[in-house]
Design a protein around this motif. Structure first.
Motif, PDB file in Angstrom:
ATOM      1  N   PRO A 146      35.528  38.238  49.047  1.00 35.88           N
ATOM      2  CA  PRO A 146      35.404  38.001  47.604  1.00 35.88           C
ATOM      3  C   PRO A 146      36.078  39.064  46.742  1.00 35.88           C
ATOM      4  CG  PRO A 146      33.389  38.972  48.427  1.00 35.88           C
ATOM      5  CD  PRO A 146      34.300  38.811  49.622  1.00 35.88           C
ATOM      6  N   ASN A 147      36.709  40.056  47.341  1.00 34.95           N
ATOM      7  CA  ASN A 147      37.308  41.164  46.592  1.00 34.95           C
ATOM      8  C   ASN A 147      38.780  40.893  46.302  1.00 34.95           C
ATOM      9  OD1 ASN A 147      35.013  43.325  46.835  1.00 34.95           O
ATOM     10  ND2 ASN A 147      35.290  42.511  48.886  1.00 34.95           N
ATOM     11  N   GLN A 148      39.255  41.442  45.188  1.00 32.96           N
ATOM     12  CA  GLN A 148      40.645  41.325  44.801  1.00 32.96           C
ATOM     13  C   GLN A 148      41.444  42.597  45.087  1.00 32.96           C
ATOM     14  OE1 GLN A 148      42.022  38.515  43.839  1.00 32.96           O
ATOM     15  NE2 GLN A 148      40.029  37.491  43.944  1.00 32.96           N
ATOM     16  N   HIS A 149      40.782  43.675  45.456  1.00 32.20           N
ATOM     17  CA  HIS A 149      41.480  44.929  45.733  1.00 32.20           C
ATOM     18  C   HIS A 149      41.121  45.503  47.102  1.00 32.20           C
ATOM     19  CE1 HIS A 149      42.753  45.113  41.510  1.00 32.20           C
ATOM     20  NE2 HIS A 149      41.513  44.780  41.192  1.00 32.20           N
ATOM     21  N   LEU A 150      40.348  44.772  47.905  1.00 32.25           N
ATOM     22  CA  LEU A 150      39.911  45.253  49.215  1.00 32.25           C
ATOM     23  C   LEU A 150      40.358  44.283  50.298  1.00 32.25           C
ATOM     24  CD1 LEU A 150      36.249  46.312  48.385  1.00 32.25           C
ATOM     25  CD2 LEU A 150      38.289  47.737  48.362  1.00 32.25           C
ATOM     26  N   THR A 151      40.738  44.822  51.431  1.00 30.99           N
ATOM     27  CA  THR A 151      41.082  44.011  52.592  1.00 30.99           C
ATOM     28  C   THR A 151      40.227  44.447  53.775  1.00 30.99           C
ATOM     29  OG1 THR A 151      42.858  45.538  53.235  1.00 30.99           O
ATOM     30  CG2 THR A 151      43.450  43.689  51.801  1.00 30.99           C
ATOM     31  N   PHE A 152      39.943  43.508  54.675  1.00 30.60           N
ATOM     32  CA  PHE A 152      39.110  43.760  55.850  1.00 30.60           C
ATOM     33  C   PHE A 152      39.907  43.439  57.109  1.00 30.60           C
ATOM     34  CE2 PHE A 152      36.210  42.650  52.418  1.00 30.60           C
ATOM     35  CZ  PHE A 152      35.326  43.723  52.446  1.00 30.60           C
TER      36      PHE A 152
END
Length: 283
Positions: A146-152
């Motif tokens: 759901p984040n726009q600046h985080l990657t997993f």
């Protein structure tokens, strides 16, 4: 009668009033001032045994500088240590608040919309009293960032299907690792979890499973997944952190033949215990 002679109360003086020397020494000539009269200087008597006074050098800190005590040093060290810790905690809280306000990080979302029970067979040999479990499950897994600046970035998932009543494992499987970008949605269909007939159960484990797998009764199921995830936010990267995903609330019946049954659930969303406070960042 004999006449008594008394000594004079004053020593004999000269004609000008000065005492007459008695030891034969001549007195020093008197000094004469401008008008022709002699100057008389007072004589100061100094005892012969009086110690000579020698002034000591004056020190500004002689009376005020004292050696600090151990208690005072310890108090100062404790005070400064606590103050430094408070300042560091304040700086860390301000930085964390700024990062949260700017990036607003949120944990990933997982869900299992469908779960099929293909086979759950528990057999016991009459001669050896050894029980064997054979099972087959098939489900769909959906992961959302759901984040726009985080990657997993996930490692492979270790999957376990358990019985809710006895918490015994019915089947296990794996989900391959994957990368979840900004606002990305990843789906895995036909994730298989099985247990081969070669798996032997101890008598106590078999007894608990027999009560759970009563023919015709609905069985409570739970899916548990464990993996490691790395997060990246701009140039900041975190180390691998363990994450546990639990998907519960499923109920289904054991199939009588080869036709699988569908387990239903009131909630399809899973619960993850990923916490932002355990992430370790590095450039």
């Amino acid at each position: 009668m004999t006449d008594r002679v008394f000594p004079a109360s004053k020593p004999p003086t000269a004609t000008n009033g000065a005492p007459t020397p008695t030891d034969g020494a001549l007195p020093p000539p008197p000094s004469v001032n401008g008008n022709g009269t002699a100057n008389q200087k007072p004589q100061i008597y100094i005892p012969a045994n009086r110690p000579v006074y020698r002034p000591q050098p004056y020190s500004r800190h002689h009376h005020h500088q004292t050696r600090p005590s151990c208690r005072r040093v310890c108090c100062c060290c404790c005070f400064w240590s606590i103050l430094i810790l408070l300042v560091l905690a304040l700086v860390a809280s301000i930085a964390a608040t700024a990062v949260y306000v700017i990036y607003h990080p949120r944990p990933p979302l997982f869900s299992v919309p469908s779960l099929r029970i293909g086979r759950v067979n528990l057999t016991t040999s009459s001669d050896t009293s050894v029980s064997h479990l054979s099972s087959f499950f098939n489900f769909t897994l959906i992961s959302v960032n759901p984040n726009q600046h985080l990657t997993f970035s996930y490692d492979h998932f270790a999957v376990a299907v358990k019985s809710v009543k006895s918490n015994e494992m019915l089947a296990n499987g794996t989900v391959p690792g994957f990368f979840s970008g900004n606002g990305n949605k990843t789906s895995f269909r036909s994730v298989i979890a099985t247990s081969t007939s070669a798996r032997e159960l101890d008598p106590e484990e078999a007894r608990r499973l027999k009560s759970d797998l009563t023919r015709g009764a609905r069985v409570g199921l739970e899916i548990e997944m464990r993996t490691k995830v790395k997060m990246q936010m701009g140039k900041l990267k975190s180390e691998g952190v363990e994450i546990k995903v639990t998907c519960g609330g499923f109920e289904g019946t054991v199939p009588k033949g080869k036709v699988p049954t569908v387990a239903t659930s009131k909630q399809t969303k899973c619960k993850s215990d990923l916490s932002v406070k355990v992430w370790k960042w590095s450039l």
